[in-house]
Design an enzyme around this catalytic site. Structure first.
Site, PDB file in Angstrom:
ATOM      1  CE  LYS A  40      37.342  51.016  39.244  1.00 44.17           C
ATOM      2  NZ  LYS A  40      36.597  50.071  39.727  1.00 44.17           N
ATOM      3  CG  ASN A  41      35.621  52.817  43.016  1.00 45.24           C
ATOM      4  OD1 ASN A  41      35.657  51.805  41.913  1.00 45.24           O
ATOM      5  ND2 ASN A  41      36.349  52.318  44.131  1.00 45.24           N
TER       6      ASN A  41
ATOM      7  CB  CYS B 118      40.569  43.336  41.804  1.00 46.32           C
ATOM      8  SG  CYS B 118      40.702  44.706  40.567  1.00 46.32           S
TER       9      CYS B 118
ATOM     10  NE  ARG C 278      37.146  42.940  46.341  1.00 43.83           N
ATOM     11  CZ  ARG C 278      37.313  43.859  45.414  1.00 43.83           C
ATOM     12  NH1 ARG C 278      38.234  43.482  44.423  1.00 43.83           N
ATOM     13  NH2 ARG C 278      36.941  44.835  45.616  1.00 43.83           N
TER      14      ARG C 278
ATOM     15  CG  ASP D 279      40.662  51.188  45.828  1.00 44.55           C
ATOM     16  OD1 ASP D 279      40.958  50.218  46.007  1.00 44.55           O
ATOM     17  OD2 ASP D 279      39.780  51.662  45.502  1.00 44.55           O
TER      18      ASP D 279
ATOM     19  NE  ARG E  51      38.430  45.754  36.170  1.00 44.72           N
ATOM     20  CZ  ARG E  51      38.451  45.378  37.373  1.00 44.72           C
ATOM     21  NH1 ARG E  51      39.799  44.466  37.728  1.00 44.72           N
ATOM     22  NH2 ARG E  51      37.564  45.699  38.198  1.00 44.72           N
TER      23      ARG E  51
HETATM   24  C1  UD1 Z   1      34.933  48.861  46.869  1.00 40.78           C
HETATM   25  C2  UD1 Z   1      35.782  49.345  45.548  1.00 40.78           C
HETATM   26  C3  UD1 Z   1      37.265  48.835  45.802  1.00 40.78           C
HETATM   27  C4  UD1 Z   1      37.703  49.314  47.163  1.00 40.78           C
HETATM   28  C5  UD1 Z   1      36.810  48.789  48.119  1.00 40.78           C
HETATM   29  C6  UD1 Z   1      37.420  49.177  49.628  1.00 40.78           C
HETATM   30  C7  UD1 Z   1      34.130  49.862  44.109  1.00 40.78           C
HETATM   31  C8  UD1 Z   1      33.661  49.561  42.438  1.00 40.78           C
HETATM   32  N1  UD1 Z   1      35.138  49.096  44.484  1.00 40.78           N
HETATM   33  O1  UD1 Z   1      35.176  47.319  46.657  1.00 40.78           O
HETATM   34  O2  UD1 Z   1      38.060  49.613  44.752  1.00 40.78           O
HETATM   35  O3  UD1 Z   1      39.030  48.869  47.122  1.00 40.78           O
HETATM   36  O4  UD1 Z   1      35.688  49.056  48.241  1.00 40.78           O
HETATM   37  O5  UD1 Z   1      37.451  50.318  49.710  1.00 40.78           O
HETATM   38  O6  UD1 Z   1      33.790  50.899  44.477  1.00 40.78           O
HETATM   39  N2  UD1 Z   1      33.494  42.054  52.758  1.00 40.78           N
HETATM   40  C9  UD1 Z   1      33.126  40.947  53.409  1.00 40.78           C
HETATM   41  N3  UD1 Z   1      31.651  40.558  53.252  1.00 40.78           N
HETATM   42  C10 UD1 Z   1      30.973  41.142  52.426  1.00 40.78           C
HETATM   43  C11 UD1 Z   1      31.620  42.318  51.492  1.00 40.78           C
HETATM   44  C12 UD1 Z   1      32.672  42.801  51.900  1.00 40.78           C
HETATM   45  O7  UD1 Z   1      33.788  40.457  54.334  1.00 40.78           O
HETATM   46  O8  UD1 Z   1      29.736  40.942  52.074  1.00 40.78           O
HETATM   47  C13 UD1 Z   1      34.747  42.423  53.116  1.00 40.78           C
HETATM   48  C14 UD1 Z   1      35.868  42.118  51.935  1.00 40.78           C
HETATM   49  O9  UD1 Z   1      36.294  41.114  51.794  1.00 40.78           O
HETATM   50  C15 UD1 Z   1      36.961  43.297  52.542  1.00 40.78           C
HETATM   51  C16 UD1 Z   1      36.042  44.466  53.063  1.00 40.78           C
HETATM   52  O10 UD1 Z   1      34.943  43.740  53.636  1.00 40.78           O
HETATM   53  O11 UD1 Z   1      38.019  42.868  53.241  1.00 40.78           O
HETATM   54  C17 UD1 Z   1      35.767  45.700  52.312  1.00 40.78           C
HETATM   55  O12 UD1 Z   1      35.305  45.274  51.245  1.00 40.78           O
HETATM   56  P1  UD1 Z   1      34.151  46.081  50.437  1.00 40.78           P
HETATM   57  O13 UD1 Z   1      34.187  47.538  51.228  1.00 40.78           O
HETATM   58  O14 UD1 Z   1      32.936  45.450  50.415  1.00 40.78           O
HETATM   59  O15 UD1 Z   1      34.949  46.429  48.830  1.00 40.78           O
HETATM   60  P2  UD1 Z   1      33.922  46.594  47.452  1.00 40.78           P
HETATM   61  O16 UD1 Z   1      32.755  47.234  47.655  1.00 40.78           O
HETATM   62  O17 UD1 Z   1      34.107  45.162  47.005  1.00 40.78           O
END
Ligand code: UD1
Length: 429
Positions: free
Chosen positions: A22-23, A126, A131, A316, A408
């Site tokens: 999915k990711n 989620c 986030r 995850d 999902r």
């Molecule tokens: C993706 C995955 C999700 C997984 C996560 C971490 C998909 C669709 N989703 O989510 O399943 O759990 O990676 O492996 O691929 N953060 C910030 N600022 C930002 C962006 C992120 O502080 O601009 C923080 C987030 O709050 C979190 C950490 O960085 O604490 C990691 O988040 P991130 O890797 O961005 O997760 P997603 O890409 O949303």
């Protein structure tokens, strides 16, 4: 609303076909926005999130057609999607669509790079932690975009196009890496992304972008060097297998005992899981077809681990590991370092008789001798599947409400587990 009913106590035996990730599928679909030619994606999982993204991309003018084939009794090759963004008809991604799925925020990079302006709602998805998207926005600003926040929307523009830059992410973010990497493929000049996410799904998207004509070096490492090109063309790409689905079924087998082959799984994507399962007393072996998981007789042993960006133990799989450890012979410690507030499954597992103590980002799981079926509620995608794992050994019936979270991210979970002997059914309506 659908519910899942599980009657615990059956061992799992047989084989389960692992779906496309999915990711990876979501950002790969989004990458179609970067070209006016057709991007063909094979092995796309049939998931609610994929269907939702189809709607979002359709809103921007992406033409889509689907063909799929079922391969064998328990196998499934997923769908083949043909996505063509010949003309972008709308550069706005509205709140009612983006708020349902966080990854849809990643349309921002491609739309900005190709159309030089876009308006994208701040994301939903989620409910785990806050986030934020500050790292994404920092990246786009470095590429020369003008970013404004207005009424819950990000307004991004770069009238003369984006320009390559040296960007150091202060924190590893999968989403920010996808988003900024996609944008940089069409920027003028060279972009260097440091401390980029090394998740296999990022590498899979980068490999697809290269097939589309992008110039990216360092794929699979934390430093990506991207030389912008004028345009990207069509390509064909097969989505890599879902390592989270793989790990989830591995833990389901570990929980019930039995022996299952996870067909199509890639052992090299789960290096962090093998030693933990070995410590727990579960056999995991790479086979020609995928991974074989077995546990026979002996009680599960406790483990200590913490979640980390790839190649560390994935956040995850944290909820699933916790479910497994509820039945271990002793105390396990699981620390969540990626997301705050990603312990919502704890109170639901407790309804089944689990004994977990929380202290900030650390959970201590005191193993119990048995779990007992109850009504529980799915709170997010991975949390809900942890309840399935617990339900598989809980005495009596476990009813999981709000199953849409499961749909999902897990394709036909009741069929895949049911084919291996689990007593699991979907109660519709
Ligand atoms: C993706 C995955 C999700 C997984 C996560 C971490 C998909 C669709 N989703 O989510 O399943 O759990 O990676 O492996 O691929 N953060 C910030 N600022 C930002 C962006 C992120 O502080 O601009 C923080 C987030 O709050 C979190 C950490 O960085 O604490 C990691 O988040 P991130 O890797 O961005 O997760 P997603 O890409 O949303």
């Amino acid at each position: 609303m659908d519910r899942i009913k599980i009657t615990g106590g059956e061992r799992l035996n047989g084989s389960i076909a692992i779906s496309g990730a999915k990711n990876a599928a979501l950002p790969l679909m989004i990458a179609s926005l970067l070209s006016d030619e057709t991007l063909t994606l094979r092995n796309v999982p049939r998931l609610a999130d994929v269907a939702m993204l189809t709607r979002i991309l359709g809103n921007h003018g992406v033409d889509m057609s689907v063909d799929g084939k079922r391969a064998g009794a328990n196998g499934d090759d997923g769908d083949t999607l043909h996505l063509t963004a010949r003309t972008i008809v709308d550069t706005t991604a509205p709140y009612d669509l983006v708020s349902r799925m966080r990854a849809s925020f990643w349309v921002l990079g491609p739309l900005l790079a190709r159309c030089r302006e876009t308006k994208v709602s701040l994301p939903g998805g989620c409910a785990i932690g806050t986030r934020p998207v500050d790292l994404h926005l920092m990246g786009f600003e470095k590429l020369g975009a003008n970013i404004q926040l207005e009424d819950g929307y990000v307004l991004a523009s770069a009238p003369d196009g984006l320009t390559g830059a040296h960007i150091v992410f202060p924190k590893v973010s999968v989403g920010a890496t996808h988003n900024v990497m996609m944008a940089a493929t069409l920027a003028k000049g060279e972009t260097i992304l440091e401390n980029a996410a090394r998740e296999p799904e990022v590498a899979d998207v980068a490999a697809c972008l290269v097939k589309m004509g992008a110039d990216i070096e360092g794929i699979g490492t934390s430093t990506l060097r991207i030389r912008g090109v004028e345009r990207l063309h069509g390509a064909c790409h097969k989505v890599l297998p879902d390592r989270i689905e793989t790990g989830t079924y591995a833990m389901a087998v570990a929980m019930t005992g039995g022996e299952v082959e996870l067909v199509g799984a890639r052992a090299d994507l789960l290096d962090s899981l093998f030693p933990i399962m070995a410590q727990a007393g579960v056999e995991m072996t790479a086979t020609n077809q995928g991974i074989k998981v077995a546990r026979n007789g002996a009680r599960l042993q406790p483990v200590t681990t913490e979640t980390e960006p790839y190649p560390g133990f994935p956040t995850d799989l944290q909820a699933q590991l916790m479910a497994l450890m509820t039945m271990a012979d002793g105390d396990s410690e699981i620390t969540e370092t990626i997301f705050e507030n990603r312990f919502m499954h704890v109170q639901e597992l407790a309804r089944l008789g689990a004994d977990v103590t929380l202290d900030g980002d650390r959970a201590t799981v005191h193993g119990v001798d048995s779990l007992k079926g109850a009504q529980v509620m799915a709170t997010d995608l991975r949390a809900s599947v942890s309840l399935v794992i617990a339900g598989l050994v809980a005495e009596g019936d476990t009813i999981i409400n709000r199953v849409y979270h499961l749909d999902r991210g897990f394709e036909r979970i009741e069929k895949k587990l049911g084919a291996c002997g689990a007593r699991i059914e979907r109660l519709t309506g």
